[in-house]
Design a protein around this motif. Sequence first.
Motif, PDB file in Angstrom:
ATOM      1  N   ALA A 105      25.431  39.341  14.067  1.00 15.46           N
ATOM      2  CA  ALA A 105      26.586  39.734  14.872  1.00 15.46           C
ATOM      3  C   ALA A 105      26.266  39.524  16.276  1.00 15.46           C
ATOM      4  O   ALA A 105      25.256  39.899  16.577  1.00 15.46           O
ATOM      5  CB  ALA A 105      27.039  41.152  14.444  1.00 15.46           C
ATOM      6  N   SER A 106      27.202  38.815  17.086  1.00 20.78           N
ATOM      7  CA  SER A 106      27.135  38.497  18.391  1.00 20.78           C
ATOM      8  C   SER A 106      28.480  39.096  19.310  1.00 20.78           C
ATOM      9  O   SER A 106      29.333  38.983  18.699  1.00 20.78           O
ATOM     10  CB  SER A 106      26.886  37.003  18.630  1.00 20.78           C
ATOM     11  OG  SER A 106      28.115  36.290  18.198  1.00 20.78           O
ATOM     12  N   GLY A 107      28.230  39.696  20.363  1.00 20.86           N
ATOM     13  CA  GLY A 107      29.310  39.996  21.282  1.00 20.86           C
ATOM     14  C   GLY A 107      29.007  39.484  22.520  1.00 20.86           C
ATOM     15  O   GLY A 107      28.032  39.196  22.970  1.00 20.86           O
ATOM     16  N   SER A 108      30.143  38.870  23.125  1.00 21.11           N
ATOM     17  CA  SER A 108      29.921  38.144  24.239  1.00 21.11           C
ATOM     18  C   SER A 108      31.049  38.690  25.318  1.00 21.11           C
ATOM     19  O   SER A 108      31.769  39.437  25.364  1.00 21.11           O
ATOM     20  CB  SER A 108      30.367  36.769  23.824  1.00 21.11           C
ATOM     21  OG  SER A 108      30.575  35.940  25.028  1.00 21.11           O
ATOM     22  N   LEU A 109      30.771  37.981  26.667  1.00 21.32           N
ATOM     23  CA  LEU A 109      31.679  38.436  27.689  1.00 21.32           C
ATOM     24  C   LEU A 109      33.099  37.814  27.625  1.00 21.32           C
ATOM     25  O   LEU A 109      33.944  38.100  28.040  1.00 21.32           O
ATOM     26  CB  LEU A 109      31.101  37.610  28.992  1.00 21.32           C
ATOM     27  CG  LEU A 109      31.589  37.876  30.543  1.00 21.32           C
ATOM     28  CD1 LEU A 109      31.375  39.421  30.701  1.00 21.32           C
ATOM     29  CD2 LEU A 109      30.800  36.879  31.362  1.00 21.32           C
ATOM     30  N   ASP A 110      33.206  36.826  26.570  1.00 23.90           N
ATOM     31  CA  ASP A 110      34.608  36.505  26.131  1.00 23.90           C
ATOM     32  C   ASP A 110      35.265  37.313  25.349  1.00 23.90           C
ATOM     33  O   ASP A 110      36.351  37.288  24.864  1.00 23.90           O
ATOM     34  CB  ASP A 110      34.634  35.069  25.454  1.00 23.90           C
ATOM     35  CG  ASP A 110      33.970  35.208  24.271  1.00 23.90           C
ATOM     36  OD1 ASP A 110      33.296  36.165  23.546  1.00 23.90           O
ATOM     37  OD2 ASP A 110      33.494  34.003  23.605  1.00 23.90           O
ATOM     38  N   THR A 111      34.818  38.700  25.131  1.00 25.46           N
ATOM     39  CA  THR A 111      35.490  39.960  24.422  1.00 25.46           C
ATOM     40  C   THR A 111      35.291  39.450  23.032  1.00 25.46           C
ATOM     41  O   THR A 111      36.071  40.698  22.303  1.00 25.46           O
ATOM     42  CB  THR A 111      36.855  40.109  24.902  1.00 25.46           C
ATOM     43  OG1 THR A 111      37.749  38.781  24.485  1.00 25.46           O
ATOM     44  CG2 THR A 111      36.894  40.009  26.627  1.00 25.46           C
ATOM     45  N   ASN A 112      34.949  38.489  22.426  1.00 21.07           N
ATOM     46  CA  ASN A 112      35.028  38.316  21.058  1.00 21.07           C
ATOM     47  C   ASN A 112      33.719  38.823  20.374  1.00 21.07           C
ATOM     48  O   ASN A 112      32.596  38.894  20.986  1.00 21.07           O
ATOM     49  CB  ASN A 112      35.305  36.812  20.661  1.00 21.07           C
ATOM     50  CG  ASN A 112      36.465  36.541  20.961  1.00 21.07           C
ATOM     51  OD1 ASN A 112      37.408  37.034  21.160  1.00 21.07           O
ATOM     52  ND2 ASN A 112      36.760  35.085  21.206  1.00 21.07           N
ATOM     53  N   ILE A 113      33.982  39.079  19.036  1.00 23.44           N
ATOM     54  CA  ILE A 113      32.665  39.456  18.066  1.00 23.44           C
ATOM     55  C   ILE A 113      32.578  38.534  16.998  1.00 23.44           C
ATOM     56  O   ILE A 113      33.519  38.312  16.458  1.00 23.44           O
ATOM     57  CB  ILE A 113      32.828  40.707  17.697  1.00 23.44           C
ATOM     58  CG1 ILE A 113      32.861  41.794  18.763  1.00 23.44           C
ATOM     59  CG2 ILE A 113      31.620  41.133  16.606  1.00 23.44           C
ATOM     60  CD1 ILE A 113      33.250  43.397  18.186  1.00 23.44           C
ATOM     61  N   LYS A 114      31.567  37.886  16.911  1.00 25.29           N
ATOM     62  CA  LYS A 114      31.565  36.945  15.804  1.00 25.29           C
ATOM     63  C   LYS A 114      30.307  37.432  14.822  1.00 25.29           C
ATOM     64  O   LYS A 114      29.298  37.789  15.143  1.00 25.29           O
ATOM     65  CB  LYS A 114      30.996  35.580  16.325  1.00 25.29           C
ATOM     66  CG  LYS A 114      32.032  34.828  17.216  1.00 25.29           C
ATOM     67  CD  LYS A 114      31.803  33.619  17.570  1.00 25.29           C
ATOM     68  CE  LYS A 114      33.030  32.855  18.204  1.00 25.29           C
ATOM     69  NZ  LYS A 114      34.108  32.535  17.468  1.00 25.29           N
ATOM     70  N   LEU A 115      30.658  37.002  13.454  1.00 25.23           N
ATOM     71  CA  LEU A 115      29.581  37.185  12.392  1.00 25.23           C
ATOM     72  C   LEU A 115      29.071  35.797  11.966  1.00 25.23           C
ATOM     73  O   LEU A 115      29.979  35.082  11.482  1.00 25.23           O
ATOM     74  CB  LEU A 115      30.173  38.200  11.299  1.00 25.23           C
ATOM     75  CG  LEU A 115      29.202  38.507  10.151  1.00 25.23           C
ATOM     76  CD1 LEU A 115      28.160  39.473  10.603  1.00 25.23           C
ATOM     77  CD2 LEU A 115      30.029  39.280   9.088  1.00 25.23           C
ATOM     78  N   TRP A 116      27.965  35.627  11.987  1.00 33.47           N
ATOM     79  CA  TRP A 116      27.230  34.339  11.595  1.00 33.47           C
ATOM     80  C   TRP A 116      26.552  34.461  10.324  1.00 33.47           C
ATOM     81  O   TRP A 116      25.944  35.323   9.851  1.00 33.47           O
ATOM     82  CB  TRP A 116      26.470  33.888  12.626  1.00 33.47           C
ATOM     83  CG  TRP A 116      27.019  33.932  14.308  1.00 33.47           C
ATOM     84  CD1 TRP A 116      27.200  35.050  15.102  1.00 33.47           C
ATOM     85  CD2 TRP A 116      27.677  32.581  14.734  1.00 33.47           C
ATOM     86  NE1 TRP A 116      27.726  34.380  16.096  1.00 33.47           N
ATOM     87  CE2 TRP A 116      27.608  33.195  15.805  1.00 33.47           C
ATOM     88  CE3 TRP A 116      27.904  31.226  14.415  1.00 33.47           C
ATOM     89  CZ2 TRP A 116      28.682  32.224  16.790  1.00 33.47           C
ATOM     90  CZ3 TRP A 116      28.436  30.750  15.093  1.00 33.47           C
ATOM     91  CH2 TRP A 116      29.051  31.242  16.426  1.00 33.47           C
ATOM     92  N   ASP A 117      26.596  33.449   9.372  1.00 29.16           N
ATOM     93  CA  ASP A 117      25.671  33.200   8.395  1.00 29.16           C
ATOM     94  C   ASP A 117      24.526  32.319   8.875  1.00 29.16           C
ATOM     95  O   ASP A 117      24.813  31.084   9.022  1.00 29.16           O
ATOM     96  CB  ASP A 117      26.496  32.722   7.233  1.00 29.16           C
ATOM     97  CG  ASP A 117      25.610  32.511   5.974  1.00 29.16           C
ATOM     98  OD1 ASP A 117      24.318  32.553   6.127  1.00 29.16           O
ATOM     99  OD2 ASP A 117      26.018  32.440   4.629  1.00 29.16           O
TER     100      ASP A 117
END
Length: 640
Positions: A105-117
């Motif tokens: 899981a990654s959180g960014s300054l762009d306010t989005n959270i992404k879950l990666w495989d």
Amino acid sequence: MAHSSNVSSVVLGKGSGRMLATGGDDCRVNIWSVSKPNCIMSLTGHTSPIESLQVNPNEKLIVAGSRSGSIRVWDLEAAKVLRSLPGHKANICSLHFHPFGSFVASGSLDTNIKLWDVRRKGCIFTFKGHKEAVRCLRFSPDGKWVASAADDHTVKLWDLTAGKLMFEFTGHTGPVNVVEFHPNEYLLASGSSDRTVRFWDLEKFQVVSCIEEEATPVRCVLFSPDGCCLYSGFQDSLRVYGWEPERCFDVVVVNWGKVADLSISNNQLIGVSFAQSTVSSFVVDLSRVPKSDSIPHGLIRDDQPLVPPTPTGSSLRRIYDRPSTSCSKSQRVKHNSESERHSPSSEDDRDEKESRAEIQNQEDYKEIFQPKNAICRTPPRNEPFPAPPEDEPGTAKEAVKPSQAVDVQTSLPKQELPDPVQKPPIGSSTSLTRTEPSVIPAARNEPIGLKASDFLPAVKNQSQTELVDEEAMSQIRKGHETMCVVLTSRHKNLDAVRAVWSTSDIKNSLDSAVAINDLSVVVDLLNIVNQKASLWKLDLCTIVLPQIEKLLQSKYESYVQTGCTSLKLILQRFLPLITDILAAPPSVGVDISREERLQKCKLCYKQLKNISNVVKNKSGLSGRHGSAFRELLLLMAVLD
């Protein structure tokens, strides 16, 4: 430990507490041993400064996020870059590995959270809801939830199985820096720049307690392994908290400055901090730090009665073993666009080729990473750090020692460690009933449910220990003809399938294998098809999915493994296509090929729904079987 440039991120390996990773303005990720000041390995590939780091639980993978928004994953044992994950549009502020499977899981300054495989090189989910930078991410111990802390003063709880926002916790008056799940109970802790630590009940979705009497903002938090207290790192101290009621068990003065991460190993708390290009590590002897409320520190007033705390293990909160919780305050996850599902471009592949690992200290690298692949009968014991000197009368308690720093070298006397308690071997003269396991392992040293003595003639005279060769061979050959018949039949069936494959296509081969009604033949064929993903077509899915449902419920481990591998390939390659086609509006006019494709997608969707029930039932298993089913459950979350 000295970095070649200013350090912006430091993280400890949580498995052993002995591995340390740093990243900074030189765009490198450096790997260190906590007990040694020399760099072991340097990982390159990023073209902008490193902003966030995370090591997976078994300390084999490390992920780094840069200021440009790119993410790279390295394999530490192979000393090479594993994946490049583009997608964020701004700084990577937070990263965290899923406790099961290869997910990040990654959180960014762009306010989005992404879950990666990580294996698939793709983004599974994109969560939107925060209004400012996401500073911290944590997966729940069961892997079903992820908690996010952000600069918008909120903590959000996301349900991965349902793909939606479960609840938003408000109450902090400043940016939330850290968040941490309790190891057992439905409890969440968060620390903020408003100098408060809050505890949240994840069953009732309300605040349990709030600690507000701190002089500096909390920078990192960590629950004790038994879950009875919370260790909180501040700029000048380590504080030990309880939450029912809120109280401070102890305050340990540690001048570690900008503390970045905490880890516990061998009843020692290891903390790391950084200032410009210098990284320091500190060790706290937890045997000298009380974690009970025998002497509360300043959080309970003298004019108020002392409420006895809830004993450890008697909390009424549930543990992480229940169905997904629904909540009225929910927000549907934004599914990935078609571009996000595509594999990385040739430019990304070129970046991966340019990434490399520079091993600075070959001996330390082999000592830390290479032995993990060796088979050892006795696992190596992880020795604790040398303890600081015992307290002397009239002196203040010293529970902390700086382990390594570039400007400070502390020499402490080594104490002899007591020998581990040797447990006597357990002997019993009572014969135990041998039961057949529910799942027959693929690799085993002896037959299941068979005894060698059953194939040998009974010895009438106890003094006679030698058998005539002819008698022994005649007994061993019992049942040999039956086994030959079984293997001959299987070979004949495989020859028939091979003949169809050589004269026709893979679809007809699978049809013939299914018609034989022998799962062993289906498994043999799938093991070949799974090695070449390009052979998979939508037509094959309609044939294979009913067989996969049978394989997942088989008692043979090899059958279950093959079924999981095939199902994962189908989910990764065809589930986005199936959902998109089913969600598309009806076409105008007559399109026969489209109608056929639509019917195939409907049939696959129905079969996947049936399989999802099997996967949910088996996701609670322990070991690698449970991990595989939990990974499949995440991939099938869009079916709910």
